[in-house]
Design a protein around this motif. Structure first.
Motif, short mmCIF file in Angstrom:
data_model
loop_
_atom_site.label_atom_id
_atom_site.label_comp_id
_atom_site.label_asym_id
_atom_site.label_seq_id
_atom_site.Cartn_x
_atom_site.Cartn_y
_atom_site.Cartn_z
N PHE A 1 -6.64 35.42 -5.67
CA PHE A 1 -7.24 34.08 -5.69
C PHE A 1 -6.42 33.13 -6.56
O PHE A 1 -6.23 31.96 -6.20
N ASP A 2 -5.96 33.62 -7.69
CA ASP A 2 -5.18 32.77 -8.58
C ASP A 2 -3.87 32.36 -7.91
O ASP A 2 -3.45 31.20 -8.00
N THR A 3 -3.21 33.32 -7.24
CA THR A 3 -1.91 33.04 -6.63
C THR A 3 -2.03 32.15 -5.41
O THR A 3 -1.23 31.23 -5.21
N ARG A 4 -3.04 32.39 -4.59
CA ARG A 4 -3.13 31.71 -3.30
C ARG A 4 -4.06 30.50 -3.31
O ARG A 4 -3.97 29.66 -2.40
N ILE A 5 -4.95 30.41 -4.27
CA ILE A 5 -5.91 29.30 -4.29
C ILE A 5 -5.67 28.35 -5.45
O ILE A 5 -5.59 27.13 -5.27
N VAL A 6 -5.54 28.91 -6.67
CA VAL A 6 -5.49 28.06 -7.87
C VAL A 6 -4.08 27.54 -8.14
O VAL A 6 -3.87 26.33 -8.29
N GLN A 7 -3.10 28.44 -8.20
CA GLN A 7 -1.75 28.03 -8.59
C GLN A 7 -1.15 26.94 -7.70
O GLN A 7 -0.51 26.02 -8.21
N PRO A 8 -1.32 27.02 -6.36
CA PRO A 8 -0.74 25.94 -5.54
C PRO A 8 -1.31 24.56 -5.84
O PRO A 8 -0.66 23.55 -5.55
N VAL B 1 -0.91 14.15 0.73
CA VAL B 1 0.14 13.42 1.43
C VAL B 1 1.09 14.42 2.07
O VAL B 1 1.50 14.29 3.21
N ILE B 2 1.44 15.45 1.30
CA ILE B 2 2.15 16.64 1.79
C ILE B 2 1.32 17.83 1.38
O ILE B 2 1.00 17.98 0.20
N GLU B 3 0.96 18.68 2.32
CA GLU B 3 0.06 19.79 2.04
C GLU B 3 0.70 20.80 1.09
O GLU B 3 1.87 21.15 1.22
N SER B 4 -0.11 21.27 0.11
CA SER B 4 0.31 22.37 -0.75
C SER B 4 0.14 23.69 0.00
O SER B 4 -0.82 23.84 0.78
N LYS B 5 1.05 24.61 -0.23
CA LYS B 5 0.99 25.89 0.45
C LYS B 5 1.12 27.01 -0.57
O LYS B 5 1.94 26.95 -1.49
N ALA B 6 0.28 28.04 -0.40
CA ALA B 6 0.36 29.20 -1.27
C ALA B 6 1.67 29.95 -1.02
O ALA B 6 2.14 30.05 0.12
N MET B 7 2.24 30.45 -2.10
CA MET B 7 3.49 31.20 -2.04
C MET B 7 4.62 30.39 -1.41
O MET B 7 5.56 30.95 -0.84
N SER B 8 4.55 29.08 -1.51
CA SER B 8 5.58 28.23 -0.94
C SER B 8 6.86 28.29 -1.78
O SER B 8 6.80 28.27 -3.01
N ASN B 9 8.00 28.37 -1.11
CA ASN B 9 9.28 28.32 -1.79
C ASN B 9 9.87 26.92 -1.83
O ASN B 9 10.97 26.72 -2.33
#
Length: 857
Positions: free
Chosen positions: A368-375, A410-418
């Protein structure tokens, strides 16, 4: 109260544990492990070879060597001489790169080739006298082979003081390691912007009298940080936390069932002891033998670290109570299971079940922290007029909807995005600039072309592609204010260059009609190319077959012109600051007073325009040397019209005067502050954001007299922001008032605004407003669902962070802090896991004591 019966119970429990064969097997394994670790040592020598992790910009190095291979103008230059000396296989690959082919060259292949050049230079330097004595053939052969180094060619490079001093000494006066060190520095001078700044000396691991056959070679300070923050906590967390705890559970699982045997229990209860105290005494006795095993291992590691690695860190001994505390968590579950079912197997199973539950909950919380909160964490803020725009860790860009009190993507945040979005900047109240680097989170070059993204108010802040940015751009800096004529400039900073463009060209690229400046009839849309610096040639001024290589290196483009003087070379990590002058505060034109301060490695430099700022020719006029730092803290820099505050990451604050960069103070930060970022608020007021996530206002007060005391510290904390977990901060200046506004993003995506009056000796800090955006469904699940699970279960896995914080003496560490922006901050939760586990132990022991006191055995 008579304590002797209880001590007798504790001793009996300890004696029973000592009789276990498992315990003796564990102690034997500990001594064998310590014996195997004892020969490990370190030796310190000069940093002479290149490792793949020394390369900050591998794409730039490949492009530079390819250009040196195919560009005739580089044949006798340092770049061409190094490229010509590359091994045959690598030369073929570089030749193909120079011809425009896509060729993948691994970093170790490049660094190995450079290390071969160092070996060649060393052999030539040490064998040259003997060769001359034997015959002239050897010398002639060396000349024919065209050795890569030529003293005259290297005069054009920007050489560090260390290299200049080594070049002045003959080879026979230098030790072997210094000869190799000199060769490495020569290569670094020929390839500016490629390598990350490294200390002159490094630590190498040894085993007995032999060097480790690996490429382990880092700075002494980095080695100590790695040992304290990772090696010791990992040993404690995994070796002590799982192996010894598991063995401890095996040994102590039978204590409670054995106590409940008819003969044993009657004998114990016949003594003047209470049942709860008896149970607690058994619990303490079970922990005592674990303490014995842990103490042996930790004290052994402490002595090995001190005697063999020269790291005398008494905080390592904190691992003993932490490991025993961790065992107590699982033993507190084993005790009630033994009371209820009187079976050692069930006691072991209960402790194992708790471990499984904690592991599963920890994995769920981590996901949850990696995929929901951090992004969603805000990493940058900017305000354009009344609109607030933020960039997130997930490579997203958001605008604050004031009516709905929420962030609109404006630009979507993505989990684990590089992907990485540059920190946005506003060139006026209606236009914001940023850029999106595909796969640029860990590689400054990313993949694909890099275009400037322009957000315009009249286009509902939708992204519009603008000018072509120099490759590997890491930061955008506005210089001057943009008016209807499009005046003002924007600076693009990449790993090796400073490149500038006119804001009117940016606005023209999105179809805006801007009025040309009437006092500059020769100005055109190319930003004044006629006045460019010699280093600021446009990419189309050379052949197309070389323009791609220039672009790969992050060189000038058609729209961006280099302003970096020839006598300045950038070496990551760097920090830049634009001093705020009185002309800026009064809303006047700032072009004549524009200055750039660069904290580059171990030197602070000031760049100013050489003549008309629109001619894009700059020069270096002031410098100040700072000691080189090897600590993991990021460098920080901020400048006002009066003072410059800087730190190279060595936990030492340095204050200079902006006028001539004369140092007026060098010492510890007040209140043990570990700075993460620094912002100028007024001429003598600075905002520092710490690695712990707090914010402090510091005032520069020049000492009056020599009286000792904290009140005479030149940097004084005059106010602390009433928020924690600060992600980023922004300073807004009001031209017609002495009040400055601070905008702070904290607690993932919350925003608070403060007014600061800089007139009083103690800054008047007042809260304007606080915005708490509405959480998404999954954010609410994380906060209330996962948060409840973490509250009900002991955070045993988080005790690893507790150990790392206690051993290192730090409350956070930085990941990836070498680029222009602050790296990702990992903050240790030191107190929270201890409180969580302590409450769990207290609850379980209370339930056990109540059950034991009220049950009939």
């Amino acid at each position: 109260m008579n304590w002797r019966p209880y001590f007798a119970v504790v001793w009996d429990s300890f004696h029973a544990a000592m009789a276990s064969r498992v315990l003796w097997a564990a102690m034997l394994a500990i001594w064998i492990l310590l014996a195997m670790l004892a020969p490990i040592g370190v030796r310190e020598d000069y940093t002479t070879t290149f490792r793949f992790f020394d390369v900050y910009n591998g794409t730039r190095m490949k492009a530079m060597l390819a250009q040196g291979m195919v560009d005739p103008d580089q044949k006798d230059a340092p770049l061409g001489r190094i490229a010509a000396a590359m091994p045959e296989e690598l030369s073929r690959k570089l030749q193909r790169v120079g011809e425009g082919d896509e060729v993948r060259i691994p970093l170790p292949m490049l660094t190995d080739a450079l290390n071969e050049l160092i070996d060649q230079d060393f052999k030539l330097a040490t064998n040259a006298p003997d060769a001359d004595e034997e015959s002239g053939e050897t010398s002639e052969k060396a000349s024919d082979s065209r050795h890569w180094y030529d003293a005259q060619a290297w005069q054009e490079t920007v050489r560090l003081r260390e290299l200049r001093e080594l070049d002045e000494k003959p080879a026979e006066e230098l030790a072997d390691s210094l000869i190799r060190r000199r060769a490495r520095l020569r290569i670094e001078a020929a390839l500016p912007g490629v390598f990350e700044a490294r200390s002159a000396r490094s630590v190498l691991l040894t085993y007995g009298t032999l060097d480790f056959p690996t490429g382990f070679e880092i700075d002494r300070t980095q080695f100590e940080s790695l040992f304290n923050q990772f090696v010791i906590p990992t040993l404690v967390h995994w070796l002590l936390g799982f192996v010894l705890v598991f063995l401890g559970v095996l040994v102590t699982a039978s204590m409670i069932p054995d106590m409940l045997q008819t003969g044993s229990l009657h004998l114990l209860l016949s003594k003047p002891v209470s049942r709860p105290a008896l149970l607690l005494a058994k619990f303490v006795g079970g922990c005592a033998f674990v303490f014995l095993c842990v103490a042996q291992l930790v004290i052994g590691l402490y002595l090995i670290a001190g005697m063999r690695l020269e790291i005398w860190n008494p905080r390592i001994l904190w691992c003993i109570p932490v490991a025993v505390f961790l065992f107590a968590v699982f033993f507190s579950v084993s005790v009630p299971a033994g009371l209820k079912w009187r079976s050692p197997i069930i006691s072991i199973a209960a402790a194992g079940a708790l471990a499984a539950i904690c592991l599963v909950f920890s994995i769920i919380a981590g996901v949850f922290d990696t995929r929901i909160v951090q992004p969603e964490r805000i990493s940058g803020l900017v305000r354009a007029g009344d609109d607030l725009i933020s960039v997130t860790n997930g490579g997203g860009l958001n605008r604050m909807d004031e009516d709905q009190q929420q962030w609109v993507p404006v630009i979507e945040s993505k989990a684990m995005s590089n992907d990485r979005v540059l920190r946005p900047v506003a060139i006026d109240d209606d236009h914001v600039l940023t850029a999106r680097i595909r796969n640029g989170k860990f590689n400054p070059f990313g993949s694909g072309s890099l275009d400037l993204i322009v957000l315009a108010r009249d286009n509902d802040w939708k992204p519009q592609p603008g000018l072509r940015l120099p490759t590997a751009t890491e930061r955008l800096i506005p210089i001057g204010l943009t008016d209807k004529s499009g005046s003002g400039q924007t600076l693009a900073v990449n790993t090796a260059d400073l490149l500038i463009t006119q804001n009117r060209d940016i606005l023209s690229s999105i179809g805006k009609q801007v009025k040309e400046e009437s006092d500059d009839p020769d100005s055109d849309s190319d930003g004044g190319a006629d006045g460019r610096s010699p280093r600021g040639q446009s990419a189309d001024s050379i052949g197309a077959w070389l323009s791609t290589l220039v672009t790969m290196q992050g060189g000038a483009t058609e729209e961006f012109v280099s302003i970096l003087p020839r006598n300045v070379a950038l070496s990551p990590p760097i920090r830049l600051a634009v001093p705020l002058d009185a002309a800026d505060l009064n809303g006047e034109s700032a072009s004549e007073s524009t200055r750039l301060l660069i904290l580059n490695g171990s030197q602070l430099q000031q760049l100013v325009p050489d003549g008309d700022p629109t001619e894009n020719v700059w020069q270096r006029d002031l410098t100040a040397d700072l000691p080189r730092s090897d600590t993991p803290l990021p460098p920080v820099l901020a400048a006002s019209n009066r003072y410059v505050v800087a730190s190279t990451g060595d936990e030492v604050a340095r204050v200079f005067t902006t006028k001539d960069l004369s140092e007026i103070f060098a010492g510890d930060w007040p209140d043990d502050i570990a700075p993460l970022s620094l912002h100028a608020v007024a001429e003598d007021l600075f905002l520092v954001v710490t690695t712990e996530g707090s914010g402090h206002l510091l005032r520069v007060v020049e000492k009056q007299g020599d009286e000792p005391g904290s009140e005479n510290h030149p940097l004084q904390v005059v106010a602390t922001l009433p928020v924690d977990e600060i992600e980023t901060a922004m300073v807004e200046f009001t031209p017609d008032s002495s009040v400055v506004q601070l905008v702070v993003a904290h607690d993932v995506d919350r925003v608070s605004e403060f007014h600061v009056s800089s007139q009083a000796d103690t800054a008047d800090l007042s809260v304007v407003r606080s915005i708490e955006p509405k959480r998404s469904f999954w954010r609410r699940v994380d906060r209330y669902g996962i948060g409840l699970l973490e509250l009900l279960t002991p955070q045993v896995l988080a005790l690893g962070d507790t150990t790392a914080g206690m051993v290192s003496g730090k409350k956070a560490f930085i990941v990836g802090g070498g680029d222009m922006e602050a790296g990702e901050v990992v903050r240790y939760g030191i107190a929270t896991p201890i409180i969580s586990c302590g409450v769990f132990i207290a609850v379980m022991l209370t339930l056990s004591c109540v059950y034991f006191a009220r049950s009939d055995f």
